[in-house]
Design an enzyme around this catalytic site. Structure first.
Site, PDB file in Angstrom:
ATOM      1  N   LEU A  15       0.851  -1.196   0.000  1.00  0.00           N
ATOM      2  CA  LEU A  15       0.000   0.000   0.000  1.00  0.00           C
ATOM      3  C   LEU A  15       0.886   1.247   0.000  1.00  0.00           C
ATOM      4  CD1 LEU A  15      -2.600  -1.057   2.732  1.00  0.00           C
ATOM      5  CD2 LEU A  15      -2.518  -1.662   0.294  1.00  0.00           C
ATOM      6  N   ALA A  16       0.811   1.988  -1.081  1.00  0.00           N
ATOM      7  CA  ALA A  16       1.719   3.136  -1.199  1.00  0.00           C
ATOM      8  C   ALA A  16       1.011   4.343  -1.803  1.00  0.00           C
ATOM      9  CB  ALA A  16       2.919   2.738  -2.056  1.00  0.00           C
ATOM     10  N   ARG A  22       1.784  13.833   7.274  1.00  0.00           N
ATOM     11  CA  ARG A  22       2.622  14.179   8.424  1.00  0.00           C
ATOM     12  C   ARG A  22       4.104  14.309   8.066  1.00  0.00           C
ATOM     13  NH1 ARG A  22       0.303   9.182  11.730  1.00  0.00           N
ATOM     14  NH2 ARG A  22      -0.186   8.543   9.587  1.00  0.00           N
ATOM     15  N   ASP A 117       5.415   2.219   4.097  1.00  0.00           N
ATOM     16  CA  ASP A 117       6.232   3.093   4.959  1.00  0.00           C
ATOM     17  C   ASP A 117       6.905   2.333   6.101  1.00  0.00           C
ATOM     18  OD1 ASP A 117       3.981   2.588   6.475  1.00  0.00           O
ATOM     19  OD2 ASP A 117       3.585   4.683   6.993  1.00  0.00           O
ATOM     20  N   LYS A 366      38.749  14.928 -12.943  1.00  0.00           N
ATOM     21  CA  LYS A 366      37.389  14.791 -13.509  1.00  0.00           C
ATOM     22  C   LYS A 366      37.462  14.005 -14.816  1.00  0.00           C
ATOM     23  CE  LYS A 366      35.292  17.313 -16.328  1.00  0.00           C
ATOM     24  NZ  LYS A 366      34.786  17.255 -17.711  1.00  0.00           N
ATOM     25  N   TYR A 381      44.629  20.358 -11.323  1.00  0.00           N
ATOM     26  CA  TYR A 381      43.315  20.027 -11.881  1.00  0.00           C
ATOM     27  C   TYR A 381      43.552  19.212 -13.148  1.00  0.00           C
ATOM     28  CZ  TYR A 381      39.064  20.102 -14.553  1.00  0.00           C
ATOM     29  OH  TYR A 381      37.984  19.694 -15.298  1.00  0.00           O
ATOM     30  N   ASN A 401      40.839  22.423 -20.110  1.00  0.00           N
ATOM     31  CA  ASN A 401      40.025  21.545 -20.963  1.00  0.00           C
ATOM     32  C   ASN A 401      38.832  22.243 -21.593  1.00  0.00           C
ATOM     33  OD1 ASN A 401      38.930  21.798 -18.396  1.00  0.00           O
ATOM     34  ND2 ASN A 401      37.850  19.844 -18.521  1.00  0.00           N
ATOM     35  N   ALA A 438      58.961  23.623 -16.043  1.00  0.00           N
ATOM     36  CA  ALA A 438      58.042  24.248 -15.083  1.00  0.00           C
ATOM     37  C   ALA A 438      57.532  25.582 -15.625  1.00  0.00           C
ATOM     38  CB  ALA A 438      58.761  24.450 -13.753  1.00  0.00           C
TER      39      ALA A 438
HETATM   40  C1  UD1 Z   1      -1.503   2.076   9.769  1.00  0.00           C
HETATM   41  C2  UD1 Z   1      -2.522   1.155  10.453  1.00  0.00           C
HETATM   42  C3  UD1 Z   1      -2.134   1.014  11.910  1.00  0.00           C
HETATM   43  C4  UD1 Z   1      -0.718   0.457  12.024  1.00  0.00           C
HETATM   44  C5  UD1 Z   1       0.280   1.313  11.222  1.00  0.00           C
HETATM   45  C6  UD1 Z   1       1.624   0.596  11.128  1.00  0.00           C
HETATM   46  C7  UD1 Z   1      -4.631   1.532   9.272  1.00  0.00           C
HETATM   47  C8  UD1 Z   1      -5.985   2.124   9.372  1.00  0.00           C
HETATM   48  N1  UD1 Z   1      -3.833   1.733  10.341  1.00  0.00           N
HETATM   49  O1  UD1 Z   1      -1.594   3.364  10.392  1.00  0.00           O
HETATM   50  O2  UD1 Z   1      -3.030   0.134  12.568  1.00  0.00           O
HETATM   51  O3  UD1 Z   1      -0.335   0.420  13.390  1.00  0.00           O
HETATM   52  O4  UD1 Z   1      -0.186   1.515   9.869  1.00  0.00           O
HETATM   53  O5  UD1 Z   1       2.594   1.401  10.513  1.00  0.00           O
HETATM   54  O6  UD1 Z   1      -4.297   0.902   8.313  1.00  0.00           O
HETATM   55  N2  UD1 Z   1      -2.490   4.105   2.178  1.00  0.00           N
HETATM   56  C9  UD1 Z   1      -3.021   3.927   0.922  1.00  0.00           C
HETATM   57  N3  UD1 Z   1      -4.187   4.528   0.626  1.00  0.00           N
HETATM   58  C10 UD1 Z   1      -4.856   5.308   1.500  1.00  0.00           C
HETATM   59  C11 UD1 Z   1      -4.304   5.496   2.791  1.00  0.00           C
HETATM   60  C12 UD1 Z   1      -3.122   4.867   3.100  1.00  0.00           C
HETATM   61  O7  UD1 Z   1      -2.437   3.220   0.089  1.00  0.00           O
HETATM   62  O8  UD1 Z   1      -5.922   5.825   1.137  1.00  0.00           O
HETATM   63  C13 UD1 Z   1      -1.221   3.457   2.496  1.00  0.00           C
HETATM   64  C14 UD1 Z   1      -0.148   4.469   2.862  1.00  0.00           C
HETATM   65  O9  UD1 Z   1       0.592   4.849   1.698  1.00  0.00           O
HETATM   66  C15 UD1 Z   1       0.708   3.675   3.858  1.00  0.00           C
HETATM   67  C16 UD1 Z   1      -0.285   2.685   4.465  1.00  0.00           C
HETATM   68  O10 UD1 Z   1      -1.408   2.654   3.626  1.00  0.00           O
HETATM   69  O11 UD1 Z   1       1.735   2.959   3.233  1.00  0.00           O
HETATM   70  C17 UD1 Z   1      -0.698   3.060   5.870  1.00  0.00           C
HETATM   71  O12 UD1 Z   1      -1.154   4.395   5.901  1.00  0.00           O
HETATM   72  P1  UD1 Z   1      -0.710   5.403   7.032  1.00  0.00           P
HETATM   73  O13 UD1 Z   1      -1.446   6.672   6.842  1.00  0.00           O
HETATM   74  O14 UD1 Z   1       0.760   5.457   7.158  1.00  0.00           O
HETATM   75  O15 UD1 Z   1      -1.364   4.648   8.280  1.00  0.00           O
HETATM   76  P2  UD1 Z   1      -0.894   4.689   9.793  1.00  0.00           P
HETATM   77  O16 UD1 Z   1      -1.536   5.826  10.484  1.00  0.00           O
HETATM   78  O17 UD1 Z   1       0.589   4.590   9.873  1.00  0.00           O
HETATM   79 MG    MG Z   2       2.116   4.716   8.514  1.00  0.00          MG
END
Ligand code: UD1
Ligand code: MG
Length: 468
Positions: A15-16, A22, A117, A366, A381, A401, A438
Site C-alpha cells: 500500500l503506497a 505528516r 512506509d 574529472k 586540476y 580543458n 616548469a
Molecule cells: C496504519 C494502520 C495502523 C498500524 C500502522 C503501522 C490503518 C488504518 N492503520 O496506520 O493500525 O499500526 O499503519 O505502521 O491501516 N495508504 C493507501 N491509501 C490510503 C491510505 C493509506 O495506500 O488511502 C497506504 C499508505 O501509503 C501507507 C499505508 O497505507 O503505506 C498506511 O497508511 P498510514 O497513513 O501510514 O497509516 P498509519 O496511520 O501509519
Molecule cells: Mg504509517
C-alpha cells in the site's frame, strides 16, 4: 506458465497511495530516501524475495511519480516477479486501497499486505509470518510487536484467553486501549476470499472518513473466521515512517544494521557512531574505516584498504590495499589496487586512478584516467585527460580543458615528466618520455622524448634608486 519456484497462489500487495501528510514533504512518502534508496525499494525487494506469483503496488497520491520511479529502477533493483500497479483514485484509507485492488487480488488464494512506509521489515519475519499463516490455516495472520512507546499505532485487543479480537486505531482508542503496548505492524496475511467478503462491510471512520483495513480483523472474526497473531521477535523492524523524525530513526537503524554486517564480515570500523553506510555497500576483510567516513550508493571497497577520516565515497570502487585519506571525495569513480588518494582530493565522476597511482592533496580529477604508477601529488586540476603509466605531474599543473564552449581532451604518454605549474591547453598530446619545463603553457603537441619549454625568459633589470 506456472513457475515452479513461485509461491503459487500467493500475491503481495504493497500500500503506497497515502499522501503522507505528516511528512510535510512535496515528494510522495514512499520515495523518500533511507539507507540510500527510496523506501519503496526495500519493500519491493522483500516482496520479490518471497517469490509470490505477483506483486501489486497501490499508488494514488502523486501516483504517476511513484510509478515512473519504480518502472525506471525495477531491473536495477532486481525485482523480477510480475508487478501490477493499482491506481487508487481517491485516497480513502488503507481499507479502500485494498478494495480498489480487488480485481487484482481475486486471482490469488492468499495475499500478504503491507504498508509502503515500513522499510525495516526483514525477509525472515515476513517468511515466518507466511509459514505460520499456512500452518494455522487462519483467515488472517497479523504481524504485531510490543513497543515501549506505542503512540500512533493501531492497538491489538485480545480476549482474556489471548485471542486477537480487533485492532483499534490510535485516534479511536480510549485510555484503557491506549495503554496496550502490542501494536499492529500493518503487515497481514489474508485468505483473499475472506478478505474481499468483509471489505464490502467496511464503513468510513474518523474525522477523515477513512476505510480502515484494520477493521477486517473484527469482521472476519464475527463471521467465524480464524485470526492469528505473530509477535515479532524484533520490534524495531516494524517501525513506520510517518514523520521526518521517524525517517531519521529508521535511517539510523539501517546504518547500524549495515555497520554490523560489515564488522561481522571482518571490516574494522573505528567509531560506528560516526560512520555512515548505505544498505548495499560492500567492503573486504581487514579494511579500516576511520571516523567521519560516509559510503553511499553502490560503493565497493576491497581488502586491506584504509579509508578516512572524513571521507565521502559515492558509487566508488576502491580496490585492494588502496587508501583514501582525510577529507577526500570520490564519486562514480574507480581507484585501482595499491593506489593512494588524498588528503583533500576530489575525484569527480568518470575517473580511474591506478593501479599503484597517487593523487595527492588539493587535487581535482574529472573524467580522467591516471595510469599505472602515475602521480599527481599536489594542487592540480586534471579534467578530460588520459594520463598513461609512470607519469609525474608537478604541483599546480592544470589541464585547460574548456574553451568556453566545448570540452577538449589532454593525452599524456608513458613516462612523461611535467614540471610544476604547467598549463596543458587542450586538445593537446604529450608524447612518451617527453619533459615539460616548469611554468610552461603548452598549446601544441609535444613529440616523444623531447623537452618543451613554453615560458618567457627571465629578465633581470636594475633600478636607479634616486637619492632624495
Ligand atoms: C496504519 C494502520 C495502523 C498500524 C500502522 C503501522 C490503518 C488504518 N492503520 O496506520 O493500525 O499500526 O499503519 O505502521 O491501516 N495508504 C493507501 N491509501 C490510503 C491510505 C493509506 O495506500 O488511502 C497506504 C499508505 O501509503 C501507507 C499505508 O497505507 O503505506 C498506511 O497508511 P498510514 O497513513 O501510514 O497509516 P498509519 O496511520 O501509519
Ligand atoms: Mg504509517
Amino acid at each position: 506458465m506456472r513457475n515452479k519456484s513461485a509461491n503459487h497462489g500467493l500475491a503481495v500487495l504493497i500500500l503506497a497511495a497515502g499522501q503522507g501528510t505528516r511528512m510535510e514533504s512535496s515528494q510522495p512518502k514512499v520515495l523518500l530516501s533511507v539507507g540510500g534508496y527510496p523506501m519503496l525499494y526495500f519493500l519491493l525487494r522483500q516482496a520479490n524475495a518471497l517469490k509470490p506469483q505477483a506483486i501489486g503496488l497501490v499508488v494514488g497520491h502523486k501516483g504517476d511519480v511513484v510509478r515512473e520511479e519504480v518502472q525506471q529502477n525495477i531491473k536495477k533493483w532486481g525485482v523480477v516477479r510480475p508487478l501490477t500497479f493499482v491506481q487508487q483514485k481517491q485516497t480513502l484509507g488503507s481499507g479502500h486501497a485494498v478494495m480498489e485492488s480487488s480485481s487484482f487480488l481475486k486471482k490469488f488464494q492468499s495475499v500478504l499486505v503491507y504498508c509502503g512506509d515500513t522499510p525495516l521489515l526483514t525477509f525472515e519475519t515476513l517468511f515466518s509470518l507466511l509459514k505460520l499463516h499456512q500452518e494455522q490455516k487462519s483467515q488472517i495472520t497479523l504481524l504485531t510487536a510490543k513497543l515501549p512507546n506505542p503512540k500512533g499505532y493501531g492497538r491489538i485487543l485480545r480476549s482474556p484467553m489471548g485471542d486477537v479480537l480487533k485492532i483499534v486505531e490510535d485516534a479511536e482508542a480510549n485510555s484503557k486501549e491506549l495503554a496496550v503496548s502490542e501494536v499492529n505492524s500493518g503487515v497481514y496475511c489474508f485468505e483473499t476470499a475472506a478478505l474481499l467478503e468483509v471489505l464490502k462491510s467496511l464503513t468510513p471512520k474518523g474525522i477523515k472518513r477513512e476505510y480502515y483495513l484494520t477493521d477486517a480483523v473484527e469482521l472476519v472474526r464475527s463471521k467465524g473466521g480464524r485470526v492469528t497473531a505473530y509477535l515479532s521477535p524484533n520490534p524495531e523492524e516494524i517501525l513506520g515512517v510517518n514523520s521526518k523524525i521517524q525517517l531519521s530513526q529508521v535511517e539510523r537503524i539501517f546504518n547500524r544494521r549495515g555497520l554490523e554486517r560489515l564488522m561481522l564480515s571482518g571490516v574494522t570500523i573505528v567509531d560506528p557512531t560516526h560512520t555512515y553506510v548505505d544498505a548495499d555497500v560492500e567492503i573486504g576483510q581487514d579494511s579500516v574505516l576511520q571516523p567521519g567516513t560516509i559510503l553511499r550508493g553502490q560503493t565497493k571497497i576491497g581488502k586491506q584498504c584504509q579509508i578516512g577520516p572524513f571521507v565521502y565515497l559515492e558509487n566508488a570502487l576502491i580496490s585492494n590495499e588502496s587508501e583514501v585519506r582525510m577529507g577526500s571525495c570520490v564519486v562514480d569513480s574507480r581507484v585501482l589496487e595499491k593506489s593512494s588518494v588524498g588528503p583533500f582530493a576530489n575525484l569527480r565522476p568518470g575517473s580511474v586512478v591506478g593501479p599503484r597511482a597517487r593523487v595527492g592533496n588539493f587535487t581535482e580529477i574529472k573524467a580522467s584516467k591516471i595510469g599505472f604508477g602515475s602521480k599527481v601529488p599536489h594542487l592540480s586540476y586534471v579534467g578530460d585527460a588520459d594520463i598513461a603509466e609512470e607519469v609525474n605531474i608537478g604541483a599546480g599543473t592544470i589541464t585547460c580543458n574548456f574553451d568556453g564552449t566545448e570540452k577538449h581532451k589532454t593525452v599524456v604518454g608513458p613516462k612523461v615528466f611535467i614540471g610544476s605549474n604547467v598549463n596543458l591547453v587542450a586538445p593537446v598530446r604529450i608524447g612518451r618520455g617527453a619533459k615539460i619545463g616548469a611554468g610552461s603553457t603548452i598549446t601544441e603537441d609535444v613529440p616523444e622524448d623531447s623537452l618543451a619549454i613554453a615560458r618567457s625568459r627571465q629578465v633581470i633589470k636594475s633600478f636607479n634608486h634616486k637619492k632624495k
